[in-house]
Design an enzyme around this catalytic site. Structure first.
Site, PDB file in Angstrom:
ATOM      1  CD  GLU A  88      -3.313  -1.195   2.520  1.00  0.00           C
ATOM      2  OE1 GLU A  88      -3.931  -1.038   1.796  1.00  0.00           O
ATOM      3  OE2 GLU A  88      -2.817  -0.997   3.691  1.00  0.00           O
ATOM      4  CB  CYS A  95      -9.276   3.072   6.056  1.00  0.00           C
ATOM      5  SG  CYS A  95      -8.668   2.519   4.515  1.00  0.00           S
TER       6      CYS A  95
END
Ligand SMILES: [Zn+2]
Length: 638
Positions: free
Chosen positions: A316, A400
């Protein structure tokens, strides 16, 4: 303290159509629908201790990890976003929902102050045993940000009191004193949250603990995460560490020695945000220098043209310099949101328009693309090219990004301007009104524009009594040929320094500043090191990056189109699209697919004249599904 500080979001009224529409959508649709999703996914139930926790909804991976360990953070972020929304419009239903979550958190809190619903509900004996992976301080940070926002908007202290009890427990557990553990979280976040609490309360202990966390990160030997793993698993580790390096969490070396942006993009941005806060607050030159070096590294080699960050889904995050693939770009929404946080802190560390340029770029492109027009669909990854497969999510196993983009939009007012005792600085434009105390007098400021569609800006400056102060106007780095005047009298914009034109004069009621930022469409070319963009061109107008979407370019995938180097780019106002936007059109060529029967052949495909239409990137994937690209192949005549 920095000379210029952001004007708090509740004091900035958004009047311009662009942000007003986004804000209305977030208030009316995003915040309520997110609460529904928190309920549907069991996230709200996970707070209801001591009820036995329900079966795991997202089973543990082979490495023992489940996304459920950071569910508390989702609750914190929702409360934060909802609180910002309340600042614009009180809503008893939303307030009751926030209060219900706070009731649950209050009941869940352990007698010693500890508050993490995952550990309290499932494995209370294991608390503080895996800071590397399990986000305990990260969760605390997001809950704290929620508590600060809720207090700022409502004046209600209960959530803040809960969090301060929790922080006292954390401060007693971690530190450099005897019997304390020298830990810090694998996912940075609490550091910047502590700085918010410090700014709110002025209590030194919060600043001190944030300083401790920043100073401790990456110190070795022993590395805290190694020591902790040994305590947890013995010297023979049974659980493999997926990322196998501490660059992933920016803990590979002390932060002042870091000079390359590495690892998980959101973690990196949250860390740098707190570093910049601390550098300003402590006057720490080494920390400021580290921030500047890291800033240059990301700007010169690692940022997408949309201000997306982190090309790789694997970590990520960041890989090597110039690795910016388009179709597989990860460019997590959270990372662009967090870049905005960092840019804002850099701006207040050092008022330089280059930071506001990136703040604006991320705001209008990489971050805003994460939220659909209807306010209830999202992108987690924000690719710059698509074959038509990706569609927006209603929710995500790891939600998120959903609340990161809603808390950004609901608090967007705080990014528009900053004030000092003797001045005000405009960073963004788009139609705002505010009343500020400057140079000892109350000053009403009203900025009127249809930005980002037009750079024709008027600012009405109305002090109660005539007063001398600075009005600083950001002249964006992308603009060319800006002009300015006060009450019709031309001000040379050549005197702008580091991105700001400073107007210092005796201001009086009725003064009007006119600022014109011409916005011709432009072509952007990438550094040749970005091999994915070689021979391609991106289109930009003002702060907006454009893309081609299939729905505006019927006849097959947009990848068939080429833009001649010298083709005229035309900006066109289209009131029929998305309540009014500016599109870009140009004459183009189109590869003919139908007469190409083979997979390969020696004769080139036929090219036919065509036109192309581009829309702002942040609006993609809001209509029918289809292909998209930002970097358009360029045709160069021989
Ligand atoms: Zn995210």
């Amino acid at each position: 303290m920095p000379r210029y500080a952001p004007v708090p979001f509740p004091e900035v009224k958004l009047e311009g159509q662009f942000w007003h529409e986004r804000l209305d959508t977030v208030l009316a649709r995003t915040v309520p629908s997110q609460h529904r999703k928190l309920g549907e996914y069991g996230i709200l139930d996970s707070l209801k201790l001591p009820n036995p926790p329900p079966p795991l909804r997202f089973p543990r991976h082979a490495n023992g990890f489940t996304v459920q360990v950071f569910w508390d953070s989702d609750v914190g972020k929702w409360i934060e976003a909802a609180s910002y929304a309340l600042a614009h419009r009180r809503d008893i239903d939303i307030e009751n929902k926030i209060e219900a979550a706070i009731d649950d958190l209050e009941k869940a809190q352990a007698p010693d102050g500890y508050l993490n619903c995952w550990y309290l509900g499932r494995e209370p004996e294991k608390r503080w045993t895996n800071l590397r992976d399990n986000h305990e301080m990260y969760n605390a940070g997001h809950l704290l940000e929620g508590a600060v926002a809720y207090f700022q908007v409502t004046g209600r202290r209960r959530f803040l009191d809960i969090m301060e009890r929790y922080l006292d427990h954390i401060y007693a557990t971690f530190g450099t004193g005897p019997g304390q553990r020298r830990g810090y979280d694998g996912h940075e976040e609490i550091e910047l949250a502590l700085m918010k609490l410090y700014y709110l309360t002025g209590e030194r202990k919060h600043l001190d603990f944030a300083t401790y966390l920043i100073n401790e990160r990456g110190q070795q030997p022993p590395h805290y995460f190694d020591w902790e793993r040994e305590q947890r698993e013995g010297s023979e580790s049974k659980q493999p560490y997926v990322f196998a390096n501490y660059e992933y969490s920016q803990s590979h070396k002390p932060v002042r020695e870091q000079n390359k942006v590495v690892g998980h993009a959101v973690r990196a941005m949250y860390l740098y945000t707190a570093m910049a806060d601390l550098a300003a607050e402590l006057g720490d030159a080494a920390l400021k220098r580290a921030c500047e070096v890291l800033w240059d590294d990301v700007m010169k080699t690692k940022m997408y043209v949309t201000a997306g960050l982190g090309p790789s889904a694997h970590n990520e995050g960041f890989t090597h310099d110039y690795d910016l693939p388009n179709q597989t770009a990860y460019a997590e929404t959270c990372a662009s949101v967090a870049l905005i946080f960092w840019a804002q802190r850099m701006l207040h560390l050092d008022l330089d328009g280059k930071y506001a340029d990136i703040l604006e770029l991320a705001m209008f492109n990489g971050a805003l693309s994460g939220l659909s027009r209807d306010g209830e669909h999202y992108f987690y990854a924000n690719p710059l090219e698509s074959d038509g497969t990706p569609t927006r999510w209603e929710w995500h196993t790891c939600p998120c990004c959903t609340m990161n983009v809603s808390r950004l939009v609901a608090s967007v007012g705080q990014y528009f301007l900053s004030s000092a005792e003797d001045g005000v600085a405009f960073h963004l434009y788009g139609g705002i009104a505010t009343d500020l105390e400057i140079a000892g007098t109350k000053v009403s400021l009203r900025e009127v524009s249809t930005y980002p569609w037009s750079g024709d800006i008027r600012i009405h400056v109305d002090p109660e009594t005539p007063a001398a102060f600075d009005v600083k106007l950001r002249i964006p780095g992308w603009s060319n040929g800006a002009t300015a005047s006060v009450n019709g009298e031309t001000i040379p914009t050549g005197s702008a320094e580091r991105g700001y034109l400073t107007l210092r004069r005796q201001w009086q009621k009725g003064d009007v500043i006119a600022l014109d930022l011409p916005m011709p469409p432009v072509r952007l070319y990438a550094h040749p090191g970005v091999i994915m963009d070689a021979g391609r061109v991106a289109l930009k107008r003002g702060p907006l990056v454009y893309c081609l979407e299939e729905v505006d370019n019927p006849g097959g995938r947009v990848q068939r189109l080429k833009l001649p180097r010298h083709a005229l780019l035309k900006a066109e106002t289209r009131s029929d699209l998305f309540d009014g936007i500016v599109t870009l059109t140009a004459e183009a060529t189109s590869l003919e697919e139908s007469e190409f029967a083979e997979l390969y052949r020696t004769a080139p495909p036929r090219e036919a004249p065509s036109t192309l239409t581009a829309i702002p990137y942040f609006l993609w994937a809001n209509r029918e599904q289809g292909s998209m690209m930002v970097w358009v192949p360029e045709a160069v005549a021989n």
